[in-house]
Design an enzyme around this catalytic site. Structure first.
Site, PDB file in Angstrom:
ATOM      1  N   ASN A  53       0.820  -1.219   0.000  1.00  0.00           N
ATOM      2  CA  ASN A  53       0.000   0.000   0.000  1.00  0.00           C
ATOM      3  C   ASN A  53       0.854   1.268   0.000  1.00  0.00           C
ATOM      4  O   ASN A  53       0.415   2.329  -0.426  1.00  0.00           O
ATOM      5  CB  ASN A  53      -0.891   0.072   1.259  1.00  0.00           C
ATOM      6  CG  ASN A  53      -1.855  -1.078   1.388  1.00  0.00           C
ATOM      7  OD1 ASN A  53      -2.168  -1.499   2.489  1.00  0.00           O
ATOM      8  ND2 ASN A  53      -2.311  -1.609   0.266  1.00  0.00           N
ATOM      9  N   CYS A  57       0.204 -19.237 -12.881  1.00  0.00           N
ATOM     10  CA  CYS A  57       0.015 -17.799 -13.045  1.00  0.00           C
ATOM     11  C   CYS A  57       0.257 -17.148 -11.685  1.00  0.00           C
ATOM     12  O   CYS A  57       0.917 -17.732 -10.836  1.00  0.00           O
ATOM     13  CB  CYS A  57      -1.371 -17.476 -13.596  1.00  0.00           C
ATOM     14  SG  CYS A  57      -2.697 -17.922 -12.480  1.00  0.00           S
ATOM     15  N   CYS A  85      -6.608  -2.449  -8.790  1.00  0.00           N
ATOM     16  CA  CYS A  85      -5.223  -1.955  -8.770  1.00  0.00           C
ATOM     17  C   CYS A  85      -4.229  -3.091  -8.572  1.00  0.00           C
ATOM     18  O   CYS A  85      -3.105  -3.044  -9.073  1.00  0.00           O
ATOM     19  CB  CYS A  85      -5.041  -0.927  -7.658  1.00  0.00           C
ATOM     20  SG  CYS A  85      -5.853   0.627  -8.020  1.00  0.00           S
ATOM     21  N   CYS A  96     -27.648   7.641 -12.735  1.00  0.00           N
ATOM     22  CA  CYS A  96     -28.088   8.354 -13.933  1.00  0.00           C
ATOM     23  C   CYS A  96     -27.099   8.103 -15.072  1.00  0.00           C
ATOM     24  O   CYS A  96     -27.471   8.018 -16.237  1.00  0.00           O
ATOM     25  CB  CYS A  96     -28.144   9.862 -13.687  1.00  0.00           C
ATOM     26  SG  CYS A  96     -29.422  10.412 -12.575  1.00  0.00           S
TER      27      CYS A  96
HETATM   28 ZN    ZN Z   1     -29.897   9.269 -10.691  1.00  0.00          ZN
END
Ligand code: ZN
Lengths: 465, 96
Positions: free
Chosen positions: A136, A420, A254, A240
């Site tokens: 981190n 992997c 990440c 929206c």
């Molecule tokens: Zn909305």
């Protein structure tokens, strides 16, 4: 004015000048309130910072009260922003009264928290359930080497309080979910989305719409960053713009995609800036706008988003979402950025790291194919492995290469293993290549848990990334 | 690129396609040129042209926005593309 009287011995001329200006302002203010309607007066005070003080004194008993709200220490500490036109004393006082919640104490949350503290935001809340890891520190700049293993929200509090002890900093060491989000969020004025996963982004959006809070949303990956302010000033909400979540297998985190620390750092700073502007009453530059930051190109683009949608299931005219839902189910992914462990192959098609170690010790002839990207192979690899990146595993040239390797193996014992990073792509590679290599009479198997399991179970000196 | 577009390349409008986030990862480039036939375009039609030209974007169809010259279109809006217009394909980033 009280605060200024204390410095009288230093600047008697200023005192006299201020008193004159004050009485002038009071006189003008009286005139204004007599002849200008109040609504217009409010508007003037918003657009003209110089009249803001005059207008705000109208609600106070005497001008002395105004200065007493900022201590001498505050005046000194914040002087450079106090003299800033459009911000000033009024902005500082609003900041001091404001409370901002930062969800996520990572690469975005760290710079956001420290700048909010520096600017003098009254209360800063930090939500995070994770502990500090060594991986981190390249981007989550408030955590320290000696803090590895301790809660992230705690290191933020320590950093914030050592920078500005007058800030009230509250740690919420919880995993934010549907059953606790509203309780935490309702305590704050402004919410910063500094999370790292899709489920948390929908949860925060929904909670902020339901509780009528502005949401300053930032995100970053690789060299790119994005920033939008949702649910503010009549602008759209996250739903929206993005009514449905992306399929979980298309979401890169990440840990898998990589990120350069300064990129979330840049976005986190901008999130702090928007929070400060909103708290100080200056509005936001990113309501209904999307900032696209490309650190590699050095470019900032500002995209105008669709307006608030009448058909939005949350903030539209006929909302169907009236309370928080199950976001793990909605997004098909848990509210973390951890990579999920897949079980695609039968047990007989899989080998543990211990079994592979034994096989190597027995010098059993085999082919080991490492399907990680070359950047990761460059960090560490097992001896005698060949690299065929997963993204090219179906490429005819690579398949031919693999066929050649296999044909060179001992005829009696054709064993092919795939490895992997964590054991997901190695299973996928087996699935993709089985039909293409069926004629060669080979057994394809994967090594469970990949390079990471090898480092944990077999060779503890092996690096983990 | 599908053959139906290749045949129209000579008579169309050349626009610039910009890819961000996951779209950049999937397509493998930051930007590219694209020739589209003359005519009016809705948001929906632009989306389908982009996905048809870059089938690799199928997996995130419905999860990215398309901005024309840095502005998202309303669903009902129809626009005519001009030479040099920029179309940005923008999926949300979720990391941090
Ligand atoms: Zn909305």
């Amino acid at each position: 004015m009280m605060g200024l009287q204390e410095e009288e011995f230093q600047m008697p001329n200023f005192k006299q000048l201020l008193e004159e200006k004050d009485s002038e302002i009071m006189r003008l203010k009286t005139l204004l309130t007599k002849y200008v309607p109040k609504s217009e007066l409010d508007q003037m005070s918003n657009s003209h910072p110089s009249t803001k003080i005059a207008a705000s004194t109208a609600t106070l008993e005497s001008p002395e009260n105004l200065c007493s709200q900022l201590s001498k220490e505050d005046v000194a500490r914040y002087s450079r922003q106090l003299i800033l036109p459009d911000f000033g004393v009024g902005g500082q006082q609003k900041l001091k009264k404001a409370s901002v919640l930062i969800v996520g104490a990572g690469g975005l949350g760290c710079p956001a928290a420290i700048y909010l503290a520096a600017a003098g935001v009254g209360t800063i809340g930090v939500v995070d359930y994770d502990s500090v890891e060594l991986s981190n520190l390249h981007r989550q700049i408030l955590h320290k080497e000696h803090g590895v293993g301790t809660p992230k929200s705690l290191s933020i509090i320590l950093a914030v309080s050592s920078l500005n002890s007058s800030v009230k900093c509250v740690s919420h060491h919880v995993l934010l979910k549907s059953n606790n989000a509203e309780e935490v969020i309702s305590q704050y004025d402004i919410i910063i989305d500094a999370t790292d996963n899709v489920a948390s982004r929908y949860l925060l959006n929904d909670a902020c719409v339901l509780l009528k809070k502005p949401l300053i949303s930032g995100s970053a990956l690789r060299f790119e960053g994005q920033l939008t302010v949702y649910n503010f000033d009549g602008g759209p909400c996250y739903r929206c713009i993005h009514p449905s979540p992306p399929p979980p297998e298309t979401v890169t985190n990440c840990s898998d995609g990589g990120v350069l620390g300064v990129v979330p750092g840049t976005i986190g700073c901008l999130q702090a800036l928007e929070a400060i502007k909103i708290a100080a009453g200056l509005g936001s530059s990113f309501s209904g706008k999307l900032l696209l930051f490309d650190g590699k190109e050095g470019s900032f683009r500002k995209i105008t988003l669709r307006s608030k949608q009448k058909t939005c299931s949350l903030c539209g005219d006929n909302p169907v979402i009236s309370k928080l839902i199950d976001y793990e189910q909605f997004c098909g992914a848990s509210p973390t950025d951890k990579t999920e462990t897949l079980h695609l192959l039968d047990d007989c098609s899989r080998l543990t790291c211990q079994e592979y170690k034994q096989l190597k010790e027995d010098s059993s002839p085999h082919l080991l194919i490492d399907v990680r990207p070359p950047e990761e192979v460059a960090i560490c690899r097992l001896p005698n492995s060949v690299n065929v990146p997963f993204s090219k595993v179906e490429d005819p040239i690579e398949v031919e290469k693999i066929r050649n390797y296999i044909q060179k193996l001992d005829n009696k014992n054709k064993q092919v293993f795939f490895i992997c990073r964590r054991g997901n792509n190695s299973q996928r590679a087996v699935q993709l290549l089985e039909p293409k290599l069926a004629d060669l009479n080979v057994i394809l198997r994967d090594i469970r848990g990949g390079i990471q399991a090898w480092a944990e179970e077999v060779d503890t000196a092996f690096p983990i990334y | 690129m599908s053959s139906s577009f290749r045949t129209l390349m000579s008579s169309g409008v050349k626009v610039k396609l910009l890819f961000f986030a996951k779209a950049r990862e999937l397509v493998g480039v930051t930007e590219t040129g694209l020739v589209v036939p003359n005519g009016l375009y809705t948001q929906k039609k632009l989306l389908s042209i982009i996905v048809e030209t870059f089938p690799v974007l199928c997996s995130i169809q419905g999860n990215f926005i398309v901005a024309l010259n840095e502005e998202c279109m309303d669903q009902s809006q129809s626009i005519e593309l001009k030479e040099g217009d920029q179309l940005a394909v923008i999926p949300p980033l979720s990391g941090g």
